[in-house]
Design a protein around this motif. Structure first.
Motif, PDB file in Angstrom:
ATOM      1  N   LYS A  14      58.821  68.125  18.806  1.00  0.00           N
ATOM      2  CA  LYS A  14      58.322  69.133  19.736  1.00  0.00           C
ATOM      3  C   LYS A  14      56.842  68.937  20.051  1.00  0.00           C
ATOM      4  N   GLY A  17      53.773  65.501  23.553  1.00  0.00           N
ATOM      5  CA  GLY A  17      53.418  66.001  24.870  1.00  0.00           C
ATOM      6  C   GLY A  17      53.189  67.498  24.900  1.00  0.00           C
ATOM      7  N   ALA A  18      52.965  68.077  23.742  1.00  0.00           N
ATOM      8  CA  ALA A  18      52.803  69.523  23.680  1.00  0.00           C
ATOM      9  C   ALA A  18      51.386  69.930  24.052  1.00  0.00           C
ATOM     10  N   SER A  29      55.877  72.388  25.036  1.00  0.00           N
ATOM     11  CA  SER A  29      55.915  71.195  25.884  1.00  0.00           C
ATOM     12  C   SER A  29      56.220  71.611  27.310  1.00  0.00           C
ATOM     13  N   ASP A  35      61.256  75.050  26.527  1.00  0.00           N
ATOM     14  CA  ASP A  35      59.940  75.463  26.043  1.00  0.00           C
ATOM     15  C   ASP A  35      59.221  76.329  27.067  1.00  0.00           C
TER      16      ASP A  35
END
Ligand code: ACO
Ligand code: ZN
Length: 222
Positions: A14, A17-18, A29, A35
């Motif tokens: 998770k 790229g969060a 994300s 998300d």
């Protein structure tokens, strides 16, 4: 597309790229619809919860350049105590089990944007061992090991002494490391008992989280 997202979540990546939302502090994300949805759900609700509309009779106990601390007592009007309860459930605290609810005092740090960004629930506890009570896993430790193990976060091991118990302390994730918790505790120590100023040795943190321990160690050590 759907399966790609699934893969990311299944792999427990998770973090990949969060990003952290600059207003509510949630880590999510933006690429993941799931998300995004969760964030949208959380965002407004959270901001509504920490919004402080102001009360007619607020008890301001400290003022700073970047905010103020107000005290809420159990006997205060419903709108004030309700806010505290709402807040603590929204912020994910487990049901607070206070050893003496009638003595609990809540300190709220309100910032200059009128948001509740810090909260401290304090109660008076008579005996240190209440705080030191531990889950079963510690049961077969020797007393010395036990004390050694807990010294870091429990500042007083003297029983039968009036203690100031920190039941809960929380600071909004985006506002941490700005001494908000420190100021909440300093203020609470100065105002908890009428006419008395509690020392750092008289504070006990109940059931602290790892972050709570780091903070408590630093706070009590200085
Ligand atoms: N890691 C390492 N040291 C820390 C941390 C941390 N996460 N947090 C605080 N400290 C130490 C630092 O030395 C800090 O001084 P510095 O910033 O000059 O280095 C000092 O404690 C004072 O920190 P504050 O800025 O006053 O603390 P903050 O306002 O950030 O709040 C708190 C700390 C309340 C623990 C916050 O991180 C938080 O809300 N965490 C999530 C909720 C939580 O775990 N609360 C504790 C539960 S335990 C209980 O309630 C009894
Ligand atoms: Zn957000």
């Amino acid at each position: 597309k759907q399966s790609d997202n699934q893969l990311i979540i299944d792999a427990g990546q998770k973090q990949f790229g969060a990003t952290t939302c600059g207003s509510c502090g949630m880590l999510y994300s933006p690429d993941s619809p799931e998300d995004n949805f969760q964030h949208t759900q959380f965002h407004q609700r959270f901001l509504d919860t920490i919004k402080f509309v102001g009360w007619k009779k607020e008890r301001v106990v400290a003022e700073f350049w970047d905010g103020k601390i107000i005290l809420v007592l159990p006997e205060d009007p419903k709108y004030a105590t309700r806010k505290v309860v709402l807040e603590s459930s929204e912020l994910g605290f487990q049901q607070i089990t206070l050893s003496s609810p009638s003595s609990a005092k809540t300190y709220l740090f309100i910032n200059s944007d009128r948001m509740v960004v810090g909260c401290l629930v304090a109660e008076s506890i008579r005996q240190a061992y209440r705080v030191l009570e531990q889950p079963a896993k510690d049961k077969d430790m020797s007393k010395e090991d036990f004390m050694e193990h807990h010294r870091a976060w429990c500042c007083s091991t003297v029983p039968e002494k009036a203690l100031f118990g920190v039941s809960r302390i929380w600071v909004f994730s985006l506002m941490r490391r700005k001494s908000i918790a420190t100021r909440l505790l300093d203020t609470a120590r100065a105002t908890f008992i009428y006419g008395g100023h509690l020392t750092k040795e008289e504070i006990a943190f109940s059931d602290p989280t790892p972050q709570g321990k780091l903070f408590a160690t630093k706070y009590c050590g200085t």
